[in-house]
Design an enzyme around this catalytic site. Sequence first.
Site, PDB file in Angstrom:
ATOM      1  N   SER A 128      -4.542 -12.465   4.636  1.00 45.04           N
ATOM      2  CA  SER A 128      -3.848 -12.916   3.437  1.00 45.04           C
ATOM      3  C   SER A 128      -4.798 -12.944   2.247  1.00 45.04           C
ATOM      4  O   SER A 128      -5.351 -11.912   1.871  1.00 45.04           O
ATOM      5  CB  SER A 128      -3.198 -14.282   3.707  1.00 45.04           C
ATOM      6  OG  SER A 128      -2.286 -14.624   2.689  1.00 45.04           O
ATOM      7  N   ASP A 284       6.162  -8.075   6.710  1.00 44.66           N
ATOM      8  CA  ASP A 284       5.595  -9.033   5.759  1.00 44.66           C
ATOM      9  C   ASP A 284       6.356  -8.959   4.436  1.00 44.66           C
ATOM     10  O   ASP A 284       6.482  -7.892   3.831  1.00 44.66           O
ATOM     11  CB  ASP A 284       4.116  -8.710   5.534  1.00 44.66           C
ATOM     12  CG  ASP A 284       3.339  -9.845   4.886  1.00 44.66           C
ATOM     13  OD1 ASP A 284       3.941 -10.634   4.126  1.00 44.66           O
ATOM     14  OD2 ASP A 284       2.125  -9.932   5.129  1.00 44.66           O
ATOM     15  N   HIS A 313       4.660 -12.375   7.552  1.00 47.83           N
ATOM     16  CA  HIS A 313       3.288 -12.661   7.149  1.00 47.83           C
ATOM     17  C   HIS A 313       2.531 -13.411   8.246  1.00 47.83           C
ATOM     18  O   HIS A 313       1.313 -13.260   8.404  1.00 47.83           O
ATOM     19  CB  HIS A 313       3.287 -13.482   5.862  1.00 47.83           C
ATOM     20  CG  HIS A 313       1.945 -13.621   5.222  1.00 47.83           C
ATOM     21  ND1 HIS A 313       1.190 -12.538   4.831  1.00 47.83           N
ATOM     22  CD2 HIS A 313       1.214 -14.735   4.903  1.00 47.83           C
ATOM     23  CE1 HIS A 313       0.050 -12.959   4.299  1.00 47.83           C
ATOM     24  NE2 HIS A 313       0.038 -14.281   4.333  1.00 47.83           N
TER      25      HIS A 313
END
Length: 340
Positions: A128, A284, A313
């Site tokens: 991330s 995602d 995600h």
Amino acid sequence: MATGQFELGDFMLQSGEVIRGAYISYETHGELNSEGSNAIVYPTWYSGLHEDNRGAIAPGKALDPERHFIVVPDMFGNGLSSSPSNTPAPHDCSRFPLVTPYDNVIAQQRLCSELFELRQLKLVVGFSMSAQQAFHWGALFPEMVRSIAPICGSSKTSTHNWLFLEGVKRALIADQNFANGDYVEPPDAGLRAFSTVYASWALSQAGYREGVHLRVAGQHFESMADYLDFFHSLFSRHDANNLLAMLATWQAADVSNHAKFAGDWAGALSAIQCPAIVMPSKTDLYFPPEDNEIEVSMMPNAELRVIPSIHGHGAGFPGLSTPQDNEFIDDALRELLAAG
């Protein structure tokens, strides 16, 4: 395993502002070998603390502390490194200056070179927001970084991703108790609105359809309300101004935002000469694979390897996803480490 705090002194940011007495917190796993050739950097992500990275670090995993020296630096704004909640005036609370991913990476490079005397990094891996930092590491310090593995992240925050973040930010600051960041009590209503919107994007449509949200992080929830309470607990452990400072860093992410690249996105990506395996999750909603496909096309030694997951995600979050997702990522990390 050891933790520490690295003093940066008066730290100049890309914006030109200075954080007086800045520092970054960190945790290390394993030992540096005599050649200094087994070092890995794995920064924290949005709302993450160094202990959250431990889910990916263990004997037998790719990030094996019995084989590697793993440095986990805490991002500015997470409450452990310099942050709105621990910085004195005039940079306290909502007055904390904008920190970019490059600001974080420059501080981390100083930690590695000045404290640990590292001259090379076998791998920079990130999930991330720390995937964004991995891109920045590879572009700015190509002579030091041997490989990168960005997981569920991008080199530049897309317009759509920026807009999502603006939405959760406005949900938080709309709480009347927020008081422009000078709150006396935590703005809990705003934090609940923030975490609810954030949760709606964290998994995928397919994941929610199949009830994945009722069994995450080794936990089983009875209802959506229980799941949302879990998400609220992830964010309410943070000071609200800290969340907003990290969010601003995320919104500002752009690997070309440096004097070395002068806004040339393709030029910045082409500067990443080391081997790279870029791993988006197929589902995602924050960082879709299509964005990474464009980036990989501009990187000279990169491969796109899509995680075949319905966890959105969350597929890249250590300890949150499935053993299959974790092993997919570990296989790629082992490949990079073996080549390095």
